[in-house]
Design a protein around this motif. Structure first.
Motif, PDB file in Angstrom:
ATOM      1  N   ASP A  81       0.842  -1.191   0.000  1.00 56.23           N
ATOM      2  CA  ASP A  81       0.000   0.000   0.000  1.00 56.23           C
ATOM      3  C   ASP A  81       0.881   1.245   0.000  1.00 56.23           C
ATOM      4  O   ASP A  81       1.840   1.345   0.788  1.00 56.23           O
ATOM      5  N   ASN A  82       0.575   2.192  -0.900  1.00 55.68           N
ATOM      6  CA  ASN A  82       1.374   3.412  -1.016  1.00 55.68           C
ATOM      7  C   ASN A  82       1.552   4.138   0.309  1.00 55.68           C
ATOM      8  O   ASN A  82       2.657   4.525   0.686  1.00 55.68           O
ATOM      9  N   VAL A  83       0.460   4.337   1.013  1.00 56.81           N
ATOM     10  CA  VAL A  83       0.500   5.169   2.214  1.00 56.81           C
ATOM     11  C   VAL A  83       1.288   4.483   3.326  1.00 56.81           C
ATOM     12  O   VAL A  83       2.207   5.061   3.912  1.00 56.81           O
ATOM     13  N   PHE A  84       0.922   3.235   3.624  1.00 57.61           N
ATOM     14  CA  PHE A  84       1.598   2.542   4.722  1.00 57.61           C
ATOM     15  C   PHE A  84       3.074   2.301   4.414  1.00 57.61           C
ATOM     16  O   PHE A  84       3.934   2.543   5.250  1.00 57.61           O
ATOM     17  N   ASP A  85       3.365   1.805   3.227  1.00 59.36           N
ATOM     18  CA  ASP A  85       4.763   1.553   2.875  1.00 59.36           C
ATOM     19  C   ASP A  85       5.541   2.855   2.728  1.00 59.36           C
ATOM     20  O   ASP A  85       6.704   2.950   3.135  1.00 59.36           O
ATOM     21  N   GLY A  86       4.898   3.872   2.145  1.00 58.51           N
ATOM     22  CA  GLY A  86       5.579   5.145   1.904  1.00 58.51           C
ATOM     23  C   GLY A  86       5.900   5.906   3.164  1.00 58.51           C
ATOM     24  O   GLY A  86       6.876   6.671   3.210  1.00 58.51           O
ATOM     25  N   ASN A  87       5.091   5.719   4.201  1.00 57.56           N
ATOM     26  CA  ASN A  87       5.328   6.445   5.445  1.00 57.56           C
ATOM     27  C   ASN A  87       6.212   5.683   6.424  1.00 57.56           C
ATOM     28  O   ASN A  87       6.435   6.140   7.546  1.00 57.56           O
ATOM     29  N   ALA A  88       6.715   4.520   6.011  1.00 58.84           N
ATOM     30  CA  ALA A  88       7.444   3.663   6.950  1.00 58.84           C
ATOM     31  C   ALA A  88       8.916   4.017   7.079  1.00 58.84           C
ATOM     32  O   ALA A  88       9.528   3.755   8.116  1.00 58.84           O
ATOM     33  N   LEU A  89       9.518   4.584   6.042  1.00 53.02           N
ATOM     34  CA  LEU A  89      10.972   4.748   6.026  1.00 53.02           C
ATOM     35  C   LEU A  89      11.486   5.669   7.125  1.00 53.02           C
ATOM     36  O   LEU A  89      12.415   5.318   7.852  1.00 53.02           O
ATOM     37  N   VAL A  90      10.900   6.856   7.267  1.00 51.58           N
ATOM     38  CA  VAL A  90      11.439   7.837   8.205  1.00 51.58           C
ATOM     39  C   VAL A  90      11.387   7.326   9.646  1.00 51.58           C
ATOM     40  O   VAL A  90      12.415   7.371  10.356  1.00 51.58           O
ATOM     41  N   PRO A  91      10.260   6.814  10.124  1.00 52.60           N
ATOM     42  CA  PRO A  91      10.257   6.259  11.488  1.00 52.60           C
ATOM     43  C   PRO A  91      11.214   5.079  11.639  1.00 52.60           C
ATOM     44  O   PRO A  91      11.846   4.914  12.694  1.00 52.60           O
TER      45      PRO A  91
END
Length: 490
Positions: A216-226
């Motif tokens: 999923d774009n949102v979940f996978d895309g927001n995972a890197l920084v944290p």
């Protein structure tokens, strides 16, 4: 009397077929020997092509070393898109380990004590058409996408099980990693719908496995920084600044200040191996790159005695879309297309490239010659691929709610598809917790953590593993794989 004798003969042949599955395999598909390996195979191997119109889909089939008549049959898919499933065969959980020390001019093959064929039969499929040894005589077939790939792979399976009918009643699973986080659920959905519609042969689908797969774009895309912050790769100050400017939304930055802060994050982690932050980043020798970019057939000895290749199990290997450009709807470039002809960064593909582009090896594998199928590339640039299936969350919810078992596993040091995003989307489905977050063990040691949900959905981490989990943690991988197939708690 002749009629009676003929009847007895037919019965005897049927009994023989049921006792010896190899007798019903396609003529000429048995793999008798492989260059670089001396010894007996621990089980029977078959390979060849399944033809669908003008497309020829290549497979390599390894019978279970335990009980092939009863053990599960598992289809393995690597991702990319555009990467060959010989990735999994050579570098992860295939029947052999490959060493660069040559044997008769070939890489040396040793039996893999942690092969997944210890407990299941394995089908390694090059998909879609144009990937690996699979090809088409109609180049328009190389324009494809998620949905077409799933449809073609379903047709492949129906034809494959017709060629190997003795396996139709075995439990069947679909597995894969990386971009196969899309291949696997979309194909499982096709198969499940085919079962409901009464399509023959009826496949005995029981479930599926996805390793470090995008979803999923949102979940996978927001995972890197944290993930980068939690692993100590960026400072508290940078994390707080990027979080403030992006408001927790990193996958689709809308403000210039957010983009500037994300660039600082990417700069900080840019020299790391994104597939396993614990491992060095491999750089191929110039001589190999030069050989690879010519049409001259490759030979192991032509690498030169002055080269100092890394041991095979130290290679850095993984297939996925880069964290800087997450998969979105529309055209998805393959790695060579993205990097102007270069292959996947930080990876050592020399052994596979050399072995699979040798004509003697191709002949032993029943793969068509390079004149017909083209040269073998780890990840191809000859397909034009479209992401047209959207988020995978709806697929996972559909399949698990219909009774299919799912194991979603993550190497916890992969920075390309961080476990934090995968953990978040599995939780977002909203199923009730059945097995609270806890460690799981191999030989008395913590090997990761697991969280079990209703409807047989399990999330699992593998401690210290990268993007291609069985490569980094072969023992632990065989353990969780065996337990899942057996229906036991991990």
């Amino acid at each position: 009397m002749r009629v009676f004798n003929s009847f007895i003969l037919i019965i005897l042949i049927q009994i023989a077929l049921s006792c010896n599955p190899a007798l019903s395999a396609p003529d000429g598909s048995l793999v008798a020997k492989l260059p670089g390996f001396n010894g007996s195979f621990p089980s029977k191997h078959y390979s060849g092509y399944v033809t669908i119109n003008e497309k020829k889909f290549y497979y390599y089939f390894v019978e279970s070393e335990r009980n092939p008549s009863k053990d599960p049959v598992v289809l393995w898919l690597n991702g990319g898109p555009g990467c060959s499933s010989f990735d999994g065969f050579i570098y992860e959980h295939g029947p052999f380990n490959f060493a660069k020390e040559p044997h008769d001019g070939f890489p040396t093959l040793h039996l893999n004590p942690y092969s997944w064929s210890k407990v299941s039969s394995m089908i390694y499929l090059d998909s879609p058409s144009g990937v690996g040894f699979s090809y088409s005589t109609n180049e328009t077939d190389y324009i494809t996408g998620d949905l077409k790939t799933a449809s073609d792979s379903h047709t492949f399976l129906l034809k494959w099980f017709e060629l190997y009918p003795e396996y139709q009643n075995n439990p069947f699973y679909i597995a894969g990693e990386s971009y196969a986080g899309i291949y696997v659920p979309t194909l499982a959905y096709e198969v499940a719908n085919g079962i409901d519609a009464g399509v023959k042969p009826v496949l005995n689908l029981k479930g599926y496995l996805v390793g470090n797969g995008i979803a999923d774009n949102v979940f996978d895309g927001n995972a890197l920084v944290p993930f980068a912050h939690g692993m100590g790769l960026i400072s508290d100050e940078l994390f707080e600044a990027v979080n403030s400017e992006c408001n927790g939304g990193y996958y689709n930055p809308t403000s210039q200040n957010c983009k500037i802060k994300l660039d600082k994050v990417h700069e900080a982690i840019g020299d790391l191996n994104i597939y396993n932050i614990l491992e060095p980043c491999y750089h191929a020798p110039a001589s190999f790159i030069q050989l690879k970019n010519t049409n001259v057939p490759l030979s192991f000895r032509r690498l030169g005695e002055t080269e100092r290749p890394l041991p095979v199990r130290k290679r850095i290997f993984g297939r996925a879309w880069p964290y800087r450009a997450l998969v979105r709807d529309g055209h998805v470039p393959t790695w060579p297309q993205l990097l102007s002809g270069e292959n996947v960064p930080c990876t050592d593909e020399e052994v596979a490239d050399i072995w699979l582009n040798n004509e003697a090896v191709r002949k032993a594998l029943h793969a068509d010659s390079a004149d017909l199928a083209g040269r073998w590339d780890l990840c191809t640039d000859r397909i034009y691929f479209n992401h047209d299936a959207g988020s995978m969350i709806k697929y996972h919810k559909n399949l698990t709610s219909r009774g299919y078992r799912a194991l979603i596993y993550s190497g916890d040091h992969d920075m390309c598809v961080p476990f934090t995003g995968t953990e978040a989307w599995t939780r977002s489905i909203g199923y009730k917790t059945i097995d609270e977050w806890r460690p799981w063990y191999v030989k008395g040691q913590v090997s990761g953590f697991t969280h079990g949900y209703d409807y047989n959905l399990t999330f699992l981490t593998i401690k210290g593993a990268g993007h291609t989990v069985p490569e980094y943690k072969p023992l632990e991988s065989l353990e969780f794989y065996s337990r899942f197939l057996a229906g036991a708690n991990i």
